[in-house]
Design an enzyme around this catalytic site. Structure first.
Site, PDB file in Angstrom:
ATOM      1  N   TYR A   4      56.699  34.600  -9.044  1.00  0.00           N
ATOM      2  CA  TYR A   4      57.213  34.805 -10.403  1.00  0.00           C
ATOM      3  C   TYR A   4      56.089  34.779 -11.452  1.00  0.00           C
ATOM      4  CZ  TYR A   4      59.728  33.508 -14.711  1.00  0.00           C
ATOM      5  OH  TYR A   4      60.186  33.412 -15.999  1.00  0.00           O
ATOM      6  N   ASP A  42      48.678  36.606  -1.136  1.00  0.00           N
ATOM      7  CA  ASP A  42      50.003  35.977  -1.075  1.00  0.00           C
ATOM      8  C   ASP A  42      50.505  36.087   0.363  1.00  0.00           C
ATOM      9  OD1 ASP A  42      52.420  35.628  -3.571  1.00  0.00           O
ATOM     10  OD2 ASP A  42      52.938  35.509  -1.439  1.00  0.00           O
ATOM     11  N   THR A  83      57.354  33.062  -0.209  1.00  0.00           N
ATOM     12  CA  THR A  83      58.352  33.048  -1.287  1.00  0.00           C
ATOM     13  C   THR A  83      58.134  34.206  -2.256  1.00  0.00           C
ATOM     14  OG1 THR A  83      57.000  31.462  -2.518  1.00  0.00           O
ATOM     15  CG2 THR A  83      58.794  30.553  -1.216  1.00  0.00           C
ATOM     16  N   GLY A  84      57.010  34.873  -2.177  1.00  0.00           N
ATOM     17  CA  GLY A  84      56.722  35.999  -3.066  1.00  0.00           C
ATOM     18  C   GLY A  84      57.376  37.282  -2.558  1.00  0.00           C
ATOM     19  N   THR A 119      51.456  21.474 -13.653  1.00  0.00           N
ATOM     20  CA  THR A 119      52.842  21.272 -14.072  1.00  0.00           C
ATOM     21  C   THR A 119      53.009  20.026 -14.938  1.00  0.00           C
ATOM     22  OG1 THR A 119      54.996  20.615 -13.191  1.00  0.00           O
ATOM     23  CG2 THR A 119      53.131  20.131 -11.824  1.00  0.00           C
ATOM     24  N   TYR A 156      55.746  16.748  -5.337  1.00  0.00           N
ATOM     25  CA  TYR A 156      55.247  17.990  -5.938  1.00  0.00           C
ATOM     26  C   TYR A 156      54.215  17.683  -7.021  1.00  0.00           C
ATOM     27  CZ  TYR A 156      55.296  22.031  -9.061  1.00  0.00           C
ATOM     28  OH  TYR A 156      54.926  23.055  -9.883  1.00  0.00           O
TER      29      TYR A 156
END
Ligand code: UDP
Length: 334
Positions: A11, A31, A35-36, A117, A141
């Protein structure tokens, strides 16, 4: 500049790749497509399918494309999953991260921008959150992101690695081509829009927080603004740019929160989405989700001061509207 974007089919990665490409940079995506999405990589950008955590693949890609800088967006990034499978998060985000830092050092690639994050702050004792506040992640995470940040610091100190760390708050919205398509989807805005699309009910997690309407408050940033910040950050890692340290080092990472310094409650998000889609969206109040701080709002002054960055798409209508448009166009087949 020749930039390698790890996770460039995801994303944030894919939308940032669009911005870098438009600005005239030569972009290569690395990648593993776990998940991409292959179709998220735009024409004119080469996709290398593989993992940044595979030393052989990484060395070949850095050398073959004569990479000058890395934008490290690839990561495992689901909080809940990180709590039940910390091994995977340490293996990928930390183990893979060490391979990346080492591969860059051995190949003489001395510039990196890292997607970190707000989870590194844990439950901050006040908001807006500034970059000096203590790091106290409350999930695996966030902990693995903090660990990579620290690695960057020591590599900067010893080897002159020039770096920018972005601590993302809540990223949302879409470009004309790319948007958010996770499976499973855990984020609020895509879940609200999916409920609108399918006429299903979504759940707001908790309405007994110490906030004006009882639901959690978050700081939403348009993914296009985030992408623009990455472009400015990559430019700031130029060896002649004192913002990322003296020529030859030692260098300290430039650390910036990325948000808009404005908060919206979960109920407000649903109300804005209802205005955007033009009808009511079914929702109920459910129990709290574990580990959700009541309020997370960034102080984003530093990104403005150091990088000259300013959010251009600040209204929640614009952010949710772009995500809705992207979905209506059929998510590009995703
Ligand atoms: N949330 C919710 N329902 C959902 C998904 C999220 O109520 O289906 C809430 C979540 O509990 C939090 C806010 O929306 O209060 C933002 O969550 P999200 O997962 O989008 O981002 P986070 O802030 O956790 O990074």
């Amino acid at each position: 500049m020749r930039v390698l974007v790890t996770g460039g089919a995801g994303y944030v990665g894919s939308t940032t790749v669009e911005t870098l490409h438009e600005a005239g940079h030569q972009v290569v995506v690395l990648d593993d497509l776990s998940t991409g999405h292959r179709e998220a990589v735009i024409d004119g950008v080469e996709l290398e399918v593989g993992s940044y955590g595979d030393a052989g693949t990484l060395a070949r890609v850095l050398d073959h494309h004569k990479i000058e800088a890395v934008l490290h967006c690839a990561a495992k990034s689901l909080v809940g999953e990180s709590m039940v499978d910390p091994a995977m998060y340490y293996r990928e985000n930390v183990g893979g991260g060490v391979v990346l830092l080492e591969g860059m050092r051995l190949a003489g690639v001395g510039r990196i921008v890292f997607s970190s994050t707000a989870s590194v702050y844990g439950i901050p004792d006040h908001t807006p959150v500034t970059e000096e506040m203590p790091l106290a992640p409350i999930n695996t995470y966030g902990e693995t992101k903090r660990t990579f940040e620290q690695g960057m610091r020591w590599y900067g100190n010893a080897y002159g690695l020039r770096s920018v760390i972005f601590r993302y708050f809540n990223v949302a919205g879409a470009t004309k081509r790319n948007g958010e398509a996770h499976s499973p989807e855990t984020h609020l805005i895509p879940n609200v829009l999916r409920a609108a699309e399918n006429d299903t009910e979504m759940t707001i997690f908790g309405d007994d927080f110490a906030t004006p309407d009882g639901t959690c408050v978050r700081d939403y940033i348009h993914v296009l603004d985030l992408a623009q910040a990455h472009l400015l950050a990559l430019e700031a890692t130029d060896p002649g740019d004192v913002r990322t340290g003296p020529a030859g080092g030692p260098c300290e990472p430039v650390i910036c929160n990325l948000g808009t310094s404005k908060g919206f409650s979960n109920r407000e998000v649903v109300a804005v989405a209802e205005r955007v889609v033009g009808h009511a969206i079914k929702h109920r109040i459910g129990p709290r989700r574990a580990g959700d701080p009541a309020v997370l709002i960034a102080s984003s002054a530093r990104a403005g001061e150091l990088l000259g960055w300013r959010a251009q798409h600040e209204t929640l209508e614009e952010i949710v509207g772009s995500a809705w448009e992207w979905r209506r166009r059929g998510h590009n087949g995703r």
